[in-house]
Design an enzyme around this catalytic site. Structure first.
Site, PDB file in Angstrom:
ATOM      1  N   HIS A  57      46.771  34.636  42.323  1.00 58.63           N
ATOM      2  CA  HIS A  57      45.986  35.659  41.637  1.00 58.63           C
ATOM      3  C   HIS A  57      46.313  35.721  40.145  1.00 58.63           C
ATOM      4  O   HIS A  57      45.999  36.709  39.483  1.00 58.63           O
ATOM      5  CB  HIS A  57      46.240  37.022  42.279  1.00 58.63           C
ATOM      6  N   HIS A 218      41.420  37.657  48.856  1.00 54.39           N
ATOM      7  CA  HIS A 218      41.903  36.615  49.760  1.00 54.39           C
ATOM      8  C   HIS A 218      40.782  36.033  50.616  1.00 54.39           C
ATOM      9  O   HIS A 218      41.040  35.283  51.551  1.00 54.39           O
ATOM     10  CB  HIS A 218      42.980  37.173  50.694  1.00 54.39           C
TER      11      HIS A 218
END
Length: 330
Positions: A57, A218
């Site tokens: 991320h 995700h």
């Protein structure tokens, strides 16, 4: 997979090594525990803010470790929570006698492992650790407390770091961070999957020309999957959902974040922000400040999200306070 990596099993360690070398002015690296620690922490004792979560991320979470923002970041495997021992070691690395605040996204693995880290810190070191989980994703659950944290992590982390920098005690830092989170709302759209470095395969399958409204960082499912539409149509839908959930009204003041998920060009992101700005102005909602760019990504996923944080005087002051990190400076 179109990625520049070596061995898929080594990506986290190699990324951390490169990051620490590139940003040695700001951080040191505990490679064994995958902890990035600020070199710019205050000399005077104060509450320390620790953030963290899975890799993939970037620049979330390690990119916001520096001066008067996060004091440490704990890093897990791709899309996976950091280990409890690492969460504990992060507390030991930064505590100055005033306690620590964990701030991270509301995912089951992170909650379990950070909670264990907090228990270890108290039992082994007598260090008090409190927690705020970010819950800004408006689609992910009806009740705010059950929602997952996405790009809204950024302004919530900023409020926590600024409160600590101003000398708030641990209870005060936690309280204002919770209030900031309670007033933060996000929703995004994915145009593609990201690819996993170990397998080289997409996390999920999406046909060419498809998009999914509300997908998580995700690859968690969103509201619906359909064909890609024009930017204004997508932003209109996102903003309708956010504004209804946030119950914003004329003269309310907001911080706006348009966040890229990794592969969406800035050109597209600014086109999207243009429409966000138009809609908020039409409703008389005051835009205090805006960030546009890749702040919380999902590796090579194409897509973006919109975040609104409703401001009061205290949260606005904390959000605007000076800071200096590799990926966020004021």
């Amino acid at each position: 997979m179109k990625r520049l990596i070596n061995d898929g099993y080594d990506v986290v360690e190699e990324m951390l090594a490169g990051y620490a070398k590139a940003n040695k002015k700001y951080v040191t690296l505990d490679a064994e525990n995958r902890i990035v620690v600020s070199k710019l922490m205050s000399e005077e004792p104060r509450v320390r803010v620790i953030v963290g979560g899975g890799s993939g991320h970037e620049p979330m979470f390690l990119g916001y470790v520096g001066k008067d923002f996060a004091d440490a970041a704990v890093v897990g495997n791709i899309n996976t929570s950091p280990a409890p021992d690492a969460c504990y070691e992060a507390v030991k690395a930064v505590d100055s006698g005033k306690g620590c605040l964990y701030v991270y996204g509301n995912y089951a693995g992170d909650v379990m492992n950070f909670d264990m880290g907090a228990e270890m810190a108290m039992e082994e070191e007598g260090i008090r650790v409190e927690t705020v989980t970010t819950t800004d994703d408006v689609y992910s659950a009806k009740d705010k407390k059950d929602r997952r944290g996405v790009a809204g992590d950024l302004p919530v982390f900023k409020v926590a770091g600024s409160a600590a920098a101003k000398g708030y005690d641990l209870d005060q830092v936690k309280a204002v961070t919770e209030r900031a989170n309670d007033n933060t709302y996000s929703l995004g759209v994915a145009l593609s999957s990201s690819t996993l470095p170990v397998t080289g395969e997409a996390i999920f399958q999406m046909d060419e020309g498809d998009m999914e409204i509300g997908m998580g960082l995700h690859g968690e499912p969103g509201i619906e999957r359909r064909k890609i539409e024009k930017a204004d149509v997508i932003i209109d839908e996102i903003m309708t959902i956010i504004l209804e959930d946030a119950q914003l009204k004329a003269d309310d003041e907001v911080y706006v974040l348009v966040n890229g998920l990794g592969a969406l060009p800035l050109l597209d992101q600014y086109i999207c922000y243009r429409r966000v700005d138009q809609l908020l102005n039409e409703k008389g909602i005051v835009i205090h400040r805006t960030d546009v760019g890749n702040y919380a990504t999902s590796m090579d996923m194409a897509g973006m999200s919109v975040t609104l944080m409703k401001l009061d005087d205290e949260i606005k002051e904390l959000l605007d306070a000076p800071c200096d990190t590799p990926y966020y400076k004021l």
